[in-house]
Scaffold this motif. Structure first.
Motif, PDB file in Angstrom:
ATOM      1  N   CYS A  53       0.806  -1.296   0.034  1.00  0.00           N
ATOM      2  CA  CYS A  53      -0.143   0.061  -0.164  1.00  0.00           C
ATOM      3  C   CYS A  53       0.888   1.145   0.069  1.00  0.00           C
ATOM      4  CB  CYS A  53      -0.980  -0.014   1.317  1.00  0.00           C
ATOM      5  SG  CYS A  53      -2.110  -1.047   0.916  1.00  0.00           S
ATOM      6  N   ILE A  54       1.815   1.196   0.668  1.00  0.00           N
ATOM      7  CA  ILE A  54       3.031   2.110   0.627  1.00  0.00           C
ATOM      8  C   ILE A  54       3.440   2.773  -0.408  1.00  0.00           C
ATOM      9  CG2 ILE A  54       4.963   3.240   1.791  1.00  0.00           C
ATOM     10  CD1 ILE A  54       4.255   1.586   4.351  1.00  0.00           C
ATOM     11  N   GLN A  55       3.818   1.456  -1.210  1.00  0.00           N
ATOM     12  CA  GLN A  55       4.682   1.651  -2.538  1.00  0.00           C
ATOM     13  C   GLN A  55       3.608   2.025  -3.595  1.00  0.00           C
ATOM     14  OE1 GLN A  55       7.964   0.282  -3.358  1.00  0.00           O
ATOM     15  NE2 GLN A  55       7.406   1.778  -5.054  1.00  0.00           N
ATOM     16  N   TRP A  56       2.524   1.497  -3.494  1.00  0.00           N
ATOM     17  CA  TRP A  56       1.601   2.180  -4.428  1.00  0.00           C
ATOM     18  C   TRP A  56       1.320   3.499  -4.371  1.00  0.00           C
ATOM     19  CZ3 TRP A  56       1.307   0.201  -9.007  1.00  0.00           C
ATOM     20  CH2 TRP A  56       1.433  -1.305  -9.303  1.00  0.00           C
ATOM     21  N   THR A  57       0.971   3.891  -2.867  1.00  0.00           N
ATOM     22  CA  THR A  57       0.839   5.428  -2.839  1.00  0.00           C
ATOM     23  C   THR A  57       1.944   6.140  -3.124  1.00  0.00           C
ATOM     24  OG1 THR A  57      -0.580   4.677  -0.736  1.00  0.00           O
ATOM     25  CG2 THR A  57       0.368   6.950  -0.848  1.00  0.00           C
ATOM     26  N   ALA A  58       3.008   5.680  -3.130  1.00  0.00           N
ATOM     27  CA  ALA A  58       4.390   6.419  -3.287  1.00  0.00           C
ATOM     28  C   ALA A  58       4.211   6.664  -5.047  1.00  0.00           C
ATOM     29  CB  ALA A  58       5.496   5.880  -3.096  1.00  0.00           C
ATOM     30  N   ASP A  59       3.717   5.571  -5.775  1.00  0.00           N
ATOM     31  CA  ASP A  59       3.500   5.852  -7.073  1.00  0.00           C
ATOM     32  C   ASP A  59       2.392   6.374  -7.565  1.00  0.00           C
ATOM     33  OD1 ASP A  59       5.700   4.196  -7.246  1.00  0.00           O
ATOM     34  OD2 ASP A  59       4.656   2.401  -7.634  1.00  0.00           O
ATOM     35  N   CYS A  60       1.691   7.230  -6.543  1.00  0.00           N
ATOM     36  CA  CYS A  60       0.700   8.324  -6.811  1.00  0.00           C
ATOM     37  C   CYS A  60      -0.684   7.641  -7.320  1.00  0.00           C
ATOM     38  CB  CYS A  60       1.025   9.181  -7.941  1.00  0.00           C
ATOM     39  SG  CYS A  60       2.315  10.428  -7.653  1.00  0.00           S
ATOM     40  N   LYS A  61      -0.839   6.367  -6.625  1.00  0.00           N
ATOM     41  CA  LYS A  61      -2.113   5.712  -6.664  1.00  0.00           C
ATOM     42  C   LYS A  61      -3.189   5.953  -5.742  1.00  0.00           C
ATOM     43  CE  LYS A  61      -0.712   3.248 -10.471  1.00  0.00           C
ATOM     44  NZ  LYS A  61      -1.090   3.382 -11.636  1.00  0.00           N
ATOM     45  N   THR A  62      -4.436   6.012  -6.015  1.00  0.00           N
ATOM     46  CA  THR A  62      -5.430   6.358  -4.953  1.00  0.00           C
ATOM     47  C   THR A  62      -5.930   5.087  -4.327  1.00  0.00           C
ATOM     48  OG1 THR A  62      -7.343   6.019  -6.418  1.00  0.00           O
ATOM     49  CG2 THR A  62      -6.470   8.047  -6.386  1.00  0.00           C
ATOM     50  N   PRO A  63      -6.390   5.397  -3.070  1.00  0.00           N
ATOM     51  CA  PRO A  63      -6.821   4.187  -2.286  1.00  0.00           C
ATOM     52  C   PRO A  63      -7.699   3.109  -3.090  1.00  0.00           C
ATOM     53  CG  PRO A  63      -6.835   6.048  -0.751  1.00  0.00           C
ATOM     54  CD  PRO A  63      -6.400   6.407  -2.171  1.00  0.00           C
ATOM     55  N   GLN A  64      -8.495   3.806  -3.881  1.00  0.00           N
ATOM     56  CA  GLN A  64      -9.451   2.989  -4.822  1.00  0.00           C
ATOM     57  C   GLN A  64      -8.582   2.299  -5.775  1.00  0.00           C
ATOM     58  OE1 GLN A  64     -12.438   5.381  -7.181  1.00  0.00           O
ATOM     59  NE2 GLN A  64     -13.644   3.576  -7.448  1.00  0.00           N
ATOM     60  N   GLU A  65      -7.791   2.981  -6.745  1.00  0.00           N
ATOM     61  CA  GLU A  65      -6.740   2.048  -7.427  1.00  0.00           C
ATOM     62  C   GLU A  65      -5.842   0.940  -6.741  1.00  0.00           C
ATOM     63  OE1 GLU A  65      -5.876   5.637 -10.752  1.00  0.00           O
ATOM     64  OE2 GLU A  65      -4.972   5.846  -8.699  1.00  0.00           O
ATOM     65  N   ILE A  66      -5.571   1.300  -5.602  1.00  0.00           N
ATOM     66  CA  ILE A  66      -4.728   0.294  -4.713  1.00  0.00           C
ATOM     67  C   ILE A  66      -5.631  -0.926  -4.425  1.00  0.00           C
ATOM     68  CG2 ILE A  66      -3.449  -0.056  -2.852  1.00  0.00           C
ATOM     69  CD1 ILE A  66      -2.543   2.891  -2.923  1.00  0.00           C
ATOM     70  N   SER A  67      -6.793  -0.678  -4.183  1.00  0.00           N
ATOM     71  CA  SER A  67      -7.575  -1.588  -3.834  1.00  0.00           C
ATOM     72  C   SER A  67      -8.060  -2.632  -4.836  1.00  0.00           C
ATOM     73  CB  SER A  67      -8.984  -1.136  -3.149  1.00  0.00           C
ATOM     74  OG  SER A  67      -9.933  -0.783  -4.140  1.00  0.00           O
ATOM     75  N   LEU A  68      -8.110  -1.866  -6.008  1.00  0.00           N
ATOM     76  CA  LEU A  68      -8.307  -2.969  -7.171  1.00  0.00           C
ATOM     77  C   LEU A  68      -7.102  -3.700  -7.653  1.00  0.00           C
ATOM     78  CD1 LEU A  68     -10.220  -0.151  -9.488  1.00  0.00           C
ATOM     79  CD2 LEU A  68     -11.191  -2.230  -8.325  1.00  0.00           C
ATOM     80  N   LEU A  69      -5.907  -2.963  -7.359  1.00  0.00           N
ATOM     81  CA  LEU A  69      -4.679  -3.468  -7.653  1.00  0.00           C
ATOM     82  C   LEU A  69      -4.565  -4.831  -6.912  1.00  0.00           C
ATOM     83  CD1 LEU A  69      -2.494  -0.404  -8.398  1.00  0.00           C
ATOM     84  CD2 LEU A  69      -2.860  -2.503 -10.203  1.00  0.00           C
ATOM     85  N   LEU A  70      -4.679  -4.662  -5.503  1.00  0.00           N
ATOM     86  CA  LEU A  70      -4.288  -5.857  -4.568  1.00  0.00           C
ATOM     87  C   LEU A  70      -5.319  -6.611  -4.261  1.00  0.00           C
ATOM     88  CD1 LEU A  70      -2.194  -3.415  -1.804  1.00  0.00           C
ATOM     89  CD2 LEU A  70      -1.480  -5.068  -4.040  1.00  0.00           C
ATOM     90  N   THR A  71      -6.404  -6.245  -4.984  1.00  0.00           N
ATOM     91  CA  THR A  71      -7.789  -7.137  -4.620  1.00  0.00           C
ATOM     92  C   THR A  71      -8.089  -7.309  -3.005  1.00  0.00           C
ATOM     93  OG1 THR A  71      -6.814  -9.346  -4.715  1.00  0.00           O
ATOM     94  CG2 THR A  71      -7.823  -8.352  -6.726  1.00  0.00           C
ATOM     95  N   ILE A  72      -8.159  -6.000  -2.347  1.00  0.00           N
ATOM     96  CA  ILE A  72      -8.651  -5.824  -0.982  1.00  0.00           C
ATOM     97  C   ILE A  72      -9.634  -4.517  -1.156  1.00  0.00           C
ATOM     98  CG2 ILE A  72      -6.680  -6.887  -0.308  1.00  0.00           C
ATOM     99  CD1 ILE A  72      -5.418  -4.070   0.361  1.00  0.00           C
ATOM    100  N   SER A  73     -10.299  -4.307  -0.138  1.00  0.00           N
ATOM    101  CA  SER A  73     -11.198  -3.293   0.111  1.00  0.00           C
ATOM    102  C   SER A  73     -10.446  -2.017  -0.020  1.00  0.00           C
ATOM    103  CB  SER A  73     -11.982  -3.321   1.336  1.00  0.00           C
ATOM    104  OG  SER A  73     -11.513  -3.146   2.289  1.00  0.00           O
ATOM    105  N   GLU A  74     -11.148  -0.866  -0.222  1.00  0.00           N
ATOM    106  CA  GLU A  74     -10.601   0.468   0.185  1.00  0.00           C
ATOM    107  C   GLU A  74     -10.477   0.931   1.409  1.00  0.00           C
ATOM    108  OE1 GLU A  74     -11.532   5.038  -1.584  1.00  0.00           O
ATOM    109  OE2 GLU A  74     -12.545   3.160  -2.323  1.00  0.00           O
ATOM    110  N   GLN A  75     -11.269   0.131   2.353  1.00  0.00           N
ATOM    111  CA  GLN A  75     -11.122   0.467   3.808  1.00  0.00           C
ATOM    112  C   GLN A  75      -9.841  -0.453   4.321  1.00  0.00           C
ATOM    113  OE1 GLN A  75     -12.953   2.509   5.902  1.00  0.00           O
ATOM    114  NE2 GLN A  75     -11.046   1.870   7.185  1.00  0.00           N
ATOM    115  N   ASP A  76      -9.732  -1.512   3.719  1.00  0.00           N
ATOM    116  CA  ASP A  76      -8.274  -2.230   4.092  1.00  0.00           C
ATOM    117  C   ASP A  76      -7.027  -1.401   3.632  1.00  0.00           C
ATOM    118  OD1 ASP A  76      -9.745  -4.424   5.375  1.00  0.00           O
ATOM    119  OD2 ASP A  76      -9.519  -5.453   3.527  1.00  0.00           O
ATOM    120  N   VAL A  77      -6.934  -0.845   2.272  1.00  0.00           N
ATOM    121  CA  VAL A  77      -6.046  -0.002   2.154  1.00  0.00           C
ATOM    122  C   VAL A  77      -5.673   1.234   3.057  1.00  0.00           C
ATOM    123  CG1 VAL A  77      -5.217   1.503   0.253  1.00  0.00           C
ATOM    124  CG2 VAL A  77      -6.238  -0.348  -0.573  1.00  0.00           C
TER     125      VAL A  77
END
Length: 108
Positions: A53-77
């Motif tokens: 989550c930190i890595q994807w955030t550093a890559d300027c991804k939003t929590p919503q985008e990260i949740s799709l990439l990692l197949t977890i909920s946005e709340q989990d991110v």
């Protein structure tokens, strides 16, 4: 890191007491615990999910985008980021990313 040895009968001056108290306050902080783990070569203070989550955030991804990439909920991110902030004692994601980059915990 400094090591302070005190003989059992040795009396500390007020300045030494203050310095010792500050030393232990810093040592006990969450950030110092993370740094200590990194410096002594223990495992990362973060879980794999937190690092992702930190890595994807550093890559300027939003929590919503990260949740799709990692197949977890946005709340989990958001929870992973919050736990990471708490572990380091920093208050902003940019400080967290800086910490992780400084200690080589991110892939770039």
């Amino acid at each position: 890191a400094a090591v302070i040895l005190i003989e059992p009968k040795q009396l500390l001056t007020a300045e030494q007491k203050q310095a010792t108290a500050l030393f232990w306050q810093l040592l006990a902080s969450p950030l110092s615990e993370c740094v200590q783990r990194v410096l002594v070569g223990d495992e990362s203070p973060f879980t794999q999910a937190e690092i992702a989550c930190i890595q994807w955030t550093a890559d300027c991804k939003t929590p919503q985008e990260i949740s799709l990439l990692l197949t977890i909920s946005e709340q989990d991110v958001n929870d992973h980021i919050q736990h990471s902030l708490q572990k380091t004692g920093v208050s902003h994601i940019s400080q967290l990313i800086g910490f992780c980059r400084q200690w080589g915990l991110l892939t770039y």
